[in-house]
Design a protein around this motif. Structure first.
Motif, PDB file in Angstrom:
ATOM      1  N   ILE A  44      -2.666   1.056  -8.982  1.00  0.00           N
ATOM      2  CA  ILE A  44      -2.878   1.668  -7.661  1.00  0.00           C
ATOM      3  C   ILE A  44      -2.371   0.735  -6.565  1.00  0.00           C
ATOM      4  CG2 ILE A  44      -4.625   2.437  -6.010  1.00  0.00           C
ATOM      5  CD1 ILE A  44      -6.318   3.321  -8.437  1.00  0.00           C
ATOM      6  N   ALA A  45      -2.644  -0.556  -6.697  1.00  0.00           N
ATOM      7  CA  ALA A  45      -2.156  -1.530  -5.710  1.00  0.00           C
ATOM      8  C   ALA A  45      -0.633  -1.556  -5.676  1.00  0.00           C
ATOM      9  CB  ALA A  45      -2.715  -2.915  -6.029  1.00  0.00           C
ATOM     10  N   ALA A  46       0.003  -1.410  -6.837  1.00  0.00           N
ATOM     11  CA  ALA A  46       1.471  -1.393  -6.895  1.00  0.00           C
ATOM     12  C   ALA A  46       2.035  -0.209  -6.116  1.00  0.00           C
ATOM     13  CB  ALA A  46       1.937  -1.344  -8.349  1.00  0.00           C
ATOM     14  N   MET A  47       1.408   0.949  -6.253  1.00  0.00           N
ATOM     15  CA  MET A  47       1.858   2.132  -5.510  1.00  0.00           C
ATOM     16  C   MET A  47       1.722   1.920  -3.994  1.00  0.00           C
ATOM     17  SD  MET A  47       2.917   4.197  -7.843  1.00  0.00           S
ATOM     18  CE  MET A  47       3.398   2.734  -8.769  1.00  0.00           C
ATOM     19  N   LEU A  48       0.644   1.300  -3.587  1.00  0.00           N
ATOM     20  CA  LEU A  48       0.435   1.044  -2.155  1.00  0.00           C
ATOM     21  C   LEU A  48       1.449   0.035  -1.622  1.00  0.00           C
ATOM     22  CD1 LEU A  48      -3.456   0.949  -2.231  1.00  0.00           C
ATOM     23  CD2 LEU A  48      -2.058   2.585  -0.942  1.00  0.00           C
TER      24      LEU A  48
END
Length: 403
Positions: free
Chosen positions: A382-386
C-alpha cells in the motif's frame, strides 16, 4: 574548512547520542518474552508494550516541530535524551501493564523530541545534502539496532530481565555530557536563510505541510511504519515462541535488520541524485517480498532469517525510511523543514504504536505466517502505491546557475 569540520564533528556527537536512542528502542522486543512471563501478559498485550513507545513519538512529533520555533534545537535534543533515558531506566521497575505502558509511552516522547530536532539540525545546516543528512540518522539507528539486541541478550543471559533496561537507561548520561561540552549553538541553531546560495528557486514545492504531496508521503509513511514496527515489535517473539530460537539467536537475527539500515547513507545519496519517490516504490516492493518471506517461508534456518532480515532492513530502513524522512522535508519550502520533520515523525510513529498489538491479534486469528503477510507485506505494498501517487505531477525545484 575548519568550521565545516567542526560542524561535522558536532553532528557526529549528536549522531552518537542517537545510537543510544536506537539501542533503547530495540531492546524491549528481545526481552518481550521475559517481560511477558514476569508480568503475566498476553501476546497482544506484550505486542502493544513493544510498540506503544511509538505512540509517544507520534504524539510528540508535530508539537516538537512547532516547539523548535520557540526553543533552541540543542535544548530540545538534550530534553529528549534525558526523558527517554530516565523512562528506559524505570521500565525495569514496572509492576504491571499500566506502568509498563506509561514508561514505554514516555520514552517515546523523548525519542521523538530528539529525532525531530536532529532532523531539523541536519537538513538545515547541510542544506545541499538533505537526504544524506536525514539518512545519516538512520545509519546510526542501524548501529544501535545492531548493538541493542545483542548487548541486551548478553546482559539478560548473565542477569535478570530488569538489568538491560537499567544499563541502557544510564548510558544516556555519557552522551548528555558530550553534547553539553562540545555541541555549539552556531551549528545547531543555523537558519535556512543563512544557508541560501541563490542557486535554487523553490518552484513546485508545497507552501505548508498540509498540501497534497507532503500529505501523500505522510500517508505512505503510515503504512510503512505499520510494516516496520510489526517486524520490530514481534519478529523476535515469533522467532523465540514460534520457532524455538534462543534469546541470543533471536537477537542476532534481528540485529541484521540493523546491518541493513547501514545502507541508509547510500539510500540517501540515491535519493538526492535521482527521483526519491520512484526509489521508494522499488524499495517498498522489495520490502513487501522479503518481509512476507521472513514470516512465512524460512522455517527454522537461522542463516536464512539473518539474510532476509538484512534484505528487509536494507530495503525498508536503508532506502524507504531515509527517503520518506527526507522526501517529506524536500516536498515543502525550506522554512518549513522543522514542521515537515514533525509530520514525518507523527506519521510514522502514531500508527506504529499499534503495530505490535495488531500483529498479535492477526497471529491469534490466522497464525504467524498469514499475520506477517497481511501486515508486513500488505502494508508495504500500500505504501508503494502511495509513493507512485506522490510521484505523479510534482515539479522539482528549478536549478539556476550563479551569475
Amino acid at each position: 574548512m575548519n568550521k565545516h569540520k567542526a560542524a561535522l564533528g558536532m553532528f557526529i556527537i549528536l549522531l552518537l547520542s542517537y545510537v543510544i536512542n536506537a539501542m533503547d528502542r530495540q531492546l524491549f522486543s528481545v526481552l518481550a518474552p521475559d517481560v511477558r512471563k514476569a508480568l503475566g501478559l498476553s501476546l497482544p498485550q506484550v505486542g502493544l508494550a513493544a510498540t506503544v513507545f511509538t505512540l509517544g513519538m507520534g504524539v510528540a512529533g508535530i508539537p516538537t516541530g512547532y516547539m523548535l520555533a520557540k526553543m533552541s534545537r540543542r535544548a530540545v535534543v538534550v530534553m529528549g535524551l534525558v526523558i527517554f533515558s530516565v523512562a528506559t531506566y524505570f521500565t525495569a521497575y514496572a509492576k504491571g501493564m499500566p506502568d509498563l505502558l506509561l514508561y514505554r509511552f514516555v520514552s517515546g516522547l523523548g525519542e521523538a523530541m530528539q529525532l525531530t530536532a536532529l532532523l531539523a539540525i541536519g537538513t538545515t545546516y547541510f542544506l545541499q545534502h538533505r537526504a544524506v543528512a536525514a539518512s545519516s540518522l538512520n545509519f546510526t539507528f542501524g548501529i544501535g539496532a545492531i548493538i541493542g539486541p545483542n548487548l541486551g541478550a548478553a546482559i539478560l543471559g548473565a542477569t535478570q530481565w530488569q538489568m538491560p533496561f537499567i544499563v541502557f537507561g544510564l548510558s544516556g548520561a555519557g552522551a548528555l555530557v558530550l553534547i553539553l561540552l562540545f555541541v555549539k549553538p552556531w551549528f545547531t541553531e543555523v537558519q535556512a536563510s543563512q544557508q541560501e546560495t541563490g542557486a535554487v528557486v523553490e518552484q513546485g514545492l508545497a507552501d505548508t505541510i498540509w498540501d497534497k504531496t507532503p500529505m501523500t508521503l505522510a500517508l505512505a509513511t503510515v503504512f510503512a511504519g505499520l510494516a516496520i514496527y510489526g517486524y520490530l515489535g514481534l519478529y523476535p517473539t515469533f522467532l523465540r515462541d514460534g520457532l524455538g530460537f534462543t534469546p541470543k539467536e533471536a537477537g542476532l537475527a534481528v540485529s541484521f535488520y540493523g546491518f541493513g539500515a547501514l545502507l541508509s547513507l547510500f539510500g540517501g545519496w540515491l535519493g538526492d541524485k535521482y527521483d526519491y519517490r520512484r526509489l521508494l516504490f522499488i524499495s517498498l516492493v522489495i520490502s513487501a517480498l522479503s518481509g512476507g518471506i521472513l514470516f512465512a517461508g524460512l522455517g527454522k534456518s537461522l542463516t536464512l532469517h539473518i539474510v532476509f532480515s538484512f534484505v528487509f532492513g536494507g530495503a525498508i530502513s536503508g532506502m524507504v525510511y531515509s527517503n520518506l524522512s527526507a522526501g517529506i522535508i524536500k516536498s515543502v519550502k525550506r522554512e518549513n523543514a522543522a514542521h515537515a520533520s514533525g509530520l514525518f515523525v507523527a506519521s510514522l510513529y502514531i500508527p506504529a504504536a499499534f503495530a505490535g498489538y495488531l500483529l498479535g491479534l492477526l497471529k491469534e486469528n490466522f497464525g504467524w505466517a498469514n499475520a506477517g503477510i497481511i501486515q508486513v507485506a500488505g502494508c508495504a505494498i500500500i505504501a508503494a502505491m502511495l509513493a507512485l501517487i506522490a510521484a505523479s505531477g510534482q515539479r522539482q525545484p528549478v536549478a539556476l546557475s550563479q551569475t
